[in-house]
Design a protein around this motif. Sequence first.
Motif, PDB file in Angstrom:
ATOM      1  N   ARG A  91     -27.841 -19.726  53.001  1.00 31.60           N
ATOM      2  CA  ARG A  91     -26.697 -19.308  53.811  1.00 31.60           C
ATOM      3  C   ARG A  91     -26.135 -17.961  53.378  1.00 31.60           C
ATOM      4  O   ARG A  91     -25.475 -17.270  54.159  1.00 31.60           O
ATOM      5  CB  ARG A  91     -25.591 -20.369  53.731  1.00 31.60           C
ATOM      6  CG  ARG A  91     -24.905 -20.451  52.383  1.00 31.60           C
ATOM      7  CD  ARG A  91     -23.835 -21.524  52.337  1.00 31.60           C
ATOM      8  NE  ARG A  91     -23.114 -21.507  51.061  1.00 31.60           N
ATOM      9  CZ  ARG A  91     -22.017 -20.801  50.836  1.00 31.60           C
ATOM     10  NH1 ARG A  91     -21.501 -20.056  51.799  1.00 31.60           N
ATOM     11  NH2 ARG A  91     -21.422 -20.838  49.663  1.00 31.60           N
ATOM     12  N   SER A  97     -28.668 -12.194  53.590  1.00 34.31           N
ATOM     13  CA  SER A  97     -28.571 -11.345  54.767  1.00 34.31           C
ATOM     14  C   SER A  97     -29.398 -10.096  54.522  1.00 34.31           C
ATOM     15  O   SER A  97     -29.638  -9.717  53.376  1.00 34.31           O
ATOM     16  CB  SER A  97     -27.101 -10.978  55.058  1.00 34.31           C
ATOM     17  OG  SER A  97     -26.569 -10.215  53.994  1.00 34.31           O
ATOM     18  N   TRP A 137     -30.325 -11.450  58.662  1.00 35.56           N
ATOM     19  CA  TRP A 137     -30.948 -12.677  59.135  1.00 35.56           C
ATOM     20  C   TRP A 137     -32.476 -12.597  59.094  1.00 35.56           C
ATOM     21  O   TRP A 137     -33.153 -13.623  58.937  1.00 35.56           O
ATOM     22  CB  TRP A 137     -30.474 -13.016  60.546  1.00 35.56           C
ATOM     23  CG  TRP A 137     -30.888 -12.033  61.610  1.00 35.56           C
ATOM     24  CD1 TRP A 137     -30.204 -10.939  62.035  1.00 35.56           C
ATOM     25  CD2 TRP A 137     -32.113 -12.055  62.361  1.00 35.56           C
ATOM     26  NE1 TRP A 137     -30.906 -10.266  63.005  1.00 35.56           N
ATOM     27  CE2 TRP A 137     -32.078 -10.936  63.237  1.00 35.56           C
ATOM     28  CE3 TRP A 137     -33.215 -12.903  62.409  1.00 35.56           C
ATOM     29  CZ2 TRP A 137     -33.118 -10.641  64.120  1.00 35.56           C
ATOM     30  CZ3 TRP A 137     -34.251 -12.619  63.295  1.00 35.56           C
ATOM     31  CH2 TRP A 137     -34.187 -11.504  64.131  1.00 35.56           C
ATOM     32  N   THR A 138     -33.035 -11.393  59.211  1.00 35.38           N
ATOM     33  CA  THR A 138     -34.481 -11.244  59.149  1.00 35.38           C
ATOM     34  C   THR A 138     -35.011 -11.628  57.764  1.00 35.38           C
ATOM     35  O   THR A 138     -36.067 -12.243  57.630  1.00 35.38           O
ATOM     36  CB  THR A 138     -34.895  -9.799  59.476  1.00 35.38           C
ATOM     37  OG1 THR A 138     -34.128  -8.898  58.658  1.00 35.38           O
ATOM     38  CG2 THR A 138     -34.635  -9.482  60.946  1.00 35.38           C
ATOM     39  N   ARG A 140     -33.445 -13.684  55.756  1.00 31.20           N
ATOM     40  CA  ARG A 140     -33.229 -15.132  55.645  1.00 31.20           C
ATOM     41  C   ARG A 140     -34.390 -15.901  56.268  1.00 31.20           C
ATOM     42  O   ARG A 140     -34.882 -16.879  55.701  1.00 31.20           O
ATOM     43  CB  ARG A 140     -31.919 -15.520  56.323  1.00 31.20           C
ATOM     44  CG  ARG A 140     -31.533 -16.984  56.114  1.00 31.20           C
ATOM     45  CD  ARG A 140     -30.214 -17.287  56.796  1.00 31.20           C
ATOM     46  NE  ARG A 140     -29.165 -16.362  56.373  1.00 31.20           N
ATOM     47  CZ  ARG A 140     -27.982 -16.270  56.963  1.00 31.20           C
ATOM     48  NH1 ARG A 140     -27.698 -17.053  58.004  1.00 31.20           N
ATOM     49  NH2 ARG A 140     -27.083 -15.418  56.522  1.00 31.20           N
TER      50      ARG A 140
END
Length: 288
Positions: free
Chosen positions: A144, A147, A149-150, A152
């Motif tokens: 969570r 970062s 999101w890519t 992640r």
Amino acid sequence: MLTQNITTEVVSVLVTARDSVQATVFKPGGDITGVLVVHSATATPQGFYRAFAQYAAGRGLLAITYDYRGTGLSGSPRSQHEIKMRDWIQRDIPAVAQWAAERYPDLPHYAIGHSVGGHGLVLNYGTANLKALAIAASHVAALRSISPWTERLRVIAVLNILGPILSRLCGYMPGQKLGLGEDIPRAAMLDWSSWTLRKNYFFDDPSMQAKRKAEELRVPMLAIGASDDLWASEKQMDLLAEHVTGAPVERRTYSPQEIGATSIGHHGLLRRGVGEPVWNDILNWLTR
């Protein structure tokens, strides 16, 4: 690079009654002013830290590097597939630290932990005889907090899908094929994967007692990271360091521009050709 008059010795350090790790001792040519143990990152062989250890030895510190069980010179991940990441933290790290303390009892002791090596130190393993410690790129590695999101998604694909599947199929984690560094034991991969899925990483694993262990640390700590490290961002490192409430903590984040590098990433601060500009700062902080 300060490497003159340095000798090396390969030693075996007993961890359990039947297991040991292979370590390398870098001895200064002149007077020894202290002992520095280097606790490695996951899937990172001790040879990666050779340049840093030589630099420390050039400064008068006897430096010790080693491989966790089931990695590098300390055994095949296939034959030691049952070794967990928590075993590295709870057994290997304190075993090497205790060996160093017993072999060199009259010298001040220091340690630096990289990534999982820093996790062990933060959780107060291998710290009993330390004057000071440093951690590099050690963080709360929960999904969570990663970062962008890519990155992640990439971590999910490697640590939560491909890693566990391949570990069960092969009997070990083929880190080299996945671009994660060295191969590691299956159980270590599964430990790692399960922690990334928890909101607060191993702090949410009751069996680790991580919150209590971190609060028991009483050794001054320097926590360093890189501004371009997508695995251990400044926020993630702060989430780890904030659990250390019983000892002074100093935080530093280096940018590539600051040290004259194109990039630093997760390994750069301890890599030859990238991190040398900060090595003197680290050793000065530890020994001041």
